[in-house]
Design a protein around this motif. Structure first.
Motif, PDB file in Angstrom:
ATOM      1  N   UNK A 144      23.277  32.513  34.813  1.00 14.94           N
ATOM      2  CA  UNK A 144      24.021  33.443  35.670  1.00 14.94           C
ATOM      3  C   UNK A 144      23.558  34.892  35.538  1.00 14.94           C
ATOM      4  N   UNK A 145      22.765  35.190  34.529  1.00 18.68           N
ATOM      5  CA  UNK A 145      22.348  36.572  34.230  1.00 18.68           C
ATOM      6  C   UNK A 145      23.564  37.449  33.920  1.00 18.68           C
ATOM      7  N   UNK A 146      24.651  36.803  33.512  1.00 17.35           N
ATOM      8  CA  UNK A 146      25.861  37.528  33.106  1.00 17.35           C
ATOM      9  C   UNK A 146      26.234  37.076  31.702  1.00 17.35           C
ATOM     10  N   UNK A 326      35.187  43.255  37.444  1.00 21.21           N
ATOM     11  CA  UNK A 326      34.259  43.541  38.527  1.00 21.21           C
ATOM     12  C   UNK A 326      34.818  44.599  39.477  1.00 21.21           C
ATOM     13  N   UNK A 332      47.963  39.540  39.694  1.00 26.27           N
ATOM     14  CA  UNK A 332      49.349  39.871  39.364  1.00 26.27           C
ATOM     15  C   UNK A 332      50.206  38.613  39.466  1.00 26.27           C
ATOM     16  N   UNK A 344      48.635  35.612  41.729  1.00 25.52           N
ATOM     17  CA  UNK A 344      47.968  36.013  42.969  1.00 25.52           C
ATOM     18  C   UNK A 344      46.883  37.020  42.606  1.00 25.52           C
ATOM     19  N   UNK A 353      46.088  39.466  49.969  1.00 29.40           N
ATOM     20  CA  UNK A 353      46.677  38.752  48.841  1.00 29.40           C
ATOM     21  C   UNK A 353      46.283  37.280  48.917  1.00 29.40           C
ATOM     22  N   UNK A 373      34.963  36.154  35.058  1.00 27.38           N
ATOM     23  CA  UNK A 373      34.805  34.800  35.584  1.00 27.38           C
ATOM     24  C   UNK A 373      36.037  33.931  35.393  1.00 27.38           C
ATOM     25  N   UNK A 393      39.658  31.803  41.454  1.00 24.79           N
ATOM     26  CA  UNK A 393      40.149  31.241  42.709  1.00 24.79           C
ATOM     27  C   UNK A 393      41.226  30.199  42.468  1.00 24.79           C
TER      28      UNK A 393
END
Lengths: 419, 254
Positions: A144-146, A326, A332, A344, A353, A373, A393
């Protein structure tokens, strides 16, 4: 003329645009560990859990493997791994000649039969989990280069019969270590260097105040003893300042203070409660909860208290904002029309939202992983309130703690400095 | 006879200079190139329909109160198991168990078994497409609240005809098109690759080659795999030749 023909043919080619491919975890095979089995299996097990929780990899069922268990570290029949659908292959071989264990860990690209990563790691026996976490972070960084978060620590509140105590643990909930006794201790917050944790406590009997505890020595010292209600420390990314909320003159407001607790300055002055402040990653803005609109909603303001903007307009009880590393989202918890708290995110630009949890108990107190992440949160989806981790997500929720009476108030620690 | 000044026809003639001939050849080639590139635009050519038909399903329903927190988008409920195909002889309905008044939940009214004639009529209706025209009796699901005017993510306000075969190609590849999650979201924003694929008369992808690689080997590897796994229907006769000889360009973005 051939060139002309080629040009004409190319100009006449139909073109199909394809976008929106399914994002799918990378199929990874964890070969049977080699070397000293007890140690190798333990390291492989921690590594597998890291990969599964990460949501980046889909671990293939070892029962389907065609390659012999005795296949070495380097003499690999890649066709057999390709046949079971593996795109990546991890080989683990550890030995424990003395008090220290040594591991040879490798990552291969199955399609090209190519070694992608090779690391030799050593650690005391008691820290064998750290070897797995280190290699796991190397693998994540390679793809991921992270930075990976497998070596990070979390803090949370453990419910006990005697009260609530602050606990520090590995990111996966392993190695839990009490940092405080069991009075009423809440809302831990790591300093950006990861050396200490600020928390709110009723330990002095004179109301809620903010203390800090050294994660190594467990030495506790007071940070804010203002009034009879000071709570919710949030450190600036530079570690030189922190935000908190305090109640003076029957009004709860957000304050900014120096790292040692001195020079506290009030940032908000609206009637009603202003609380739960959190920094943007560039430390230029602050998100907080305010009742100035009649119901608790998420607001943002400049770090000096000016330019206040309302961010959420949906729902009538939104709280516990956490600004993503990010910078684009604020997570929240909000109470929906069924009076259930769920998680959310709201886009900092545009205010869209997005719901992350639904029909899975009560979900509160989101805390971002330092690479943005993952979200750590408390949930009653399994019965007792425990900590869970998921992707931003809302997918791939995984349990983190299994405390006897429950766990709450998670706070994800910072990334370790690169070695 | 005087000394003749005639020269033998076999004697060497002075050579025509090469430059004019070369210039003429270049000029002719340039004219042919120019004509091939620019003349077509002066003729009315019907552009082939190559735009895939993209249809986004929309969920119609009661609009959600904008002041409420949003619901999470859930996958649609699984379709109810289809009833077994009616046999030539309708099975006898089992006798209904006697129901004790006031006890247990209300049972739905027993339906009578369809007669052979009814079954035949239904089959005929289905065959003629009339059955599908019947209005749906499905009750609106309050959980499926949506925009009354359709999907907010809709890509067009009106339907647009496209090429059915290229739509099929698009859909078949998309089904196998996987973006590895190990590629960071940030990197996904900038990735794109272009693949040229040749399709045989039986729909088989004969070969493919990258016109432009993405720069991320895992993304390119996933595209390779997607194309290898894709099975296409045979192209229509008017496209078969060009798809086999010229190919089709596939532009991928995550």
């Amino acid at each position: 003329m051939i060139l002309l023909l080629a040009l004409l043919l190319a100009a006449d080619r139909p073109v199909i645009d394809l976008a929106g491919g399914r994002v799918q975890a990378y199929p990874l095979a964890m070969a049977r560990p080699l070397g000293a089995q007890e140690v190798s299996v333990a390291v492989e097990s921690v590594l597998s859990q890291d990969f599964e929780r990460s949501g980046l990899f889909k671990l293939l069922d070892p029962a389907s493997f065609l390659a012999p268990a005795s296949e070495g570290l380097t003499q690999i029949d890649f066709l057999k791994w390709q046949a079971v659908g593996a795109q990546g292959l991890v080989k683990v071989s550890c030995d424990a000649p003395g008090a220290e264990i040594k591991c040879d860990l490798r990552l291969y690209d199955v399609a090209h039969g190519q070694e992608l990563l090779h690391g030799n790691y050593s650690a005391p026996r008691a820290s064998q989990r750290q070897i797995a976490h280190r290699f796991g972070d190397d693998v994540v960084r390679f793809f991921t280069h992270e930075p990976g978060v497998f070596q990070t620590r979390i803090a949370f509140v453990r419910e006990t019969e005697a009260g609530k105590q602050i606990i520090a643990a590995d990111w996966d909930g392993a190695n839990p270590q009490p940092l405080t006794g069991a009075s009423i201790n809440l809302l831990p917050a790591w300093t950006p260097d990861g050396k200490s944790v600020a928390f709110t406590s009723f330990r002095d009997g004179g109301g809620a105040h903010i203390y800090t505890v050294d994660a190594a020595t467990r030495q506790v010292r007071p940070l804010v003893l203002m009034g009879d209600f000071a709570t919710g420390a949030a450190w600036a990314p530079d570690g030189l300042r922190f935000l908190f909320s305090a109640s003076l003159d029957d009004n709860t407001d957000v304050y900014l203070s120096q790292a040692d607790g001195s020079a506290g300055r009030r940032l908000t002055d609206a009637r009603g409660i202003d609380i739960s402040a959190t920094w943007s990653p560039d430390a230029k803005r602050v998100a907080f909860v305010s009742e100035r609109a009649g119901t608790p909603q998420i607001f943002t303001m400049s770090a000096d208290g000016t330019d206040v903007r309302r961010l959420t307009f949906q729902g009538n009880y939104n709280q516990e904002p956490a600004w993503s590393p990010k910078g684009d989202l604020i997570a929240f918890s909000g109470r929906d029309e069924h009076r259930t708290f769920d998680l959310y995110t709201v886009a900092v630009e545009g205010g869209k939202v997005t719901r992350l949890t639904q029909n899975a108990g009560t979900n509160e107190k989101p805390s971002w992983a330092p690479n943005g992440r993952y979200l750590l949160f408390s949930s009653t989806r399994g019965g007792k309130r425990q900590l869970w981790v998921m992707q931003p997500d809302g997918t791939n929720p995984r349990p983190v703690t299994s405390e006897h009476l429950g766990a709450s108030d998670p706070a994800w620690g910072p990334l370790l400095p690169a070695k | 006879m005087t000394e003749s000044s005639h020269k033998s026809v076999l004697a060497l003639q002075p050579r025509t200079p090469a430059l004019p001939g070369l210039a003429l050849a270049v000029g002719v080639h340039a004219a042919v190139f120019g004509a091939a590139l620019f003349l077509p635009q002066f003729f009315d050519r019907v552009p082939p329909l190559r735009k895939p038909i993209i249809a986004r399903m929309v969920a119609l329903g009661r609009p959600r109160d904008p002041h409420l927190l949003p619901r999470k988008e859930m996958p649609p409920p699984p379709a109810p198991a289809s009833a077994p195909a009616p046999g030539p002889v309708a099975p006898l309905a089992a006798p209904a168990a006697p129901r004790v008044p006031g006890k247990g939940p209300a049972q739905p009214a027993q339906k009578h078994a369809p007669t052979r004639q009814e079954l035949m009529q239904r089959a005929l209706a289905r065959a003629s497409g009339r059955a599908s025209a019947e209005p749906s009796k499905e009750e609106p699901d309050p959980e499926r609240a949506g925009s009354a005017t359709g999907s907010a993510q809709g890509s067009a306000a009106s339907a647009e005809e496209g090429d059915a075969y290229f739509t099929a190609v698009h859909d078949a590849i998309l089904e196998n098109y996987v973006v590895p999650s190990v590629i960071s979201e940030r990197e996904r924003l900038f990735l794109s690759a272009s693949v040229l694929a040749w399709i045989g008369r039986d729909g088989q992808i004969l070969k493919h080659s990258f016109q432009k690689k993405s720069g991320n080997s895992f993304f390119d590897q996933a595209l390779d795999l997607a194309i290898q796994q894709t099975r296409l229907p045979p192209p229509p006769a008017d496209l078969a030749q060009s798809l086999r000889d010229t190919g089709v360009v596939l532009n991928f973005k995550p």
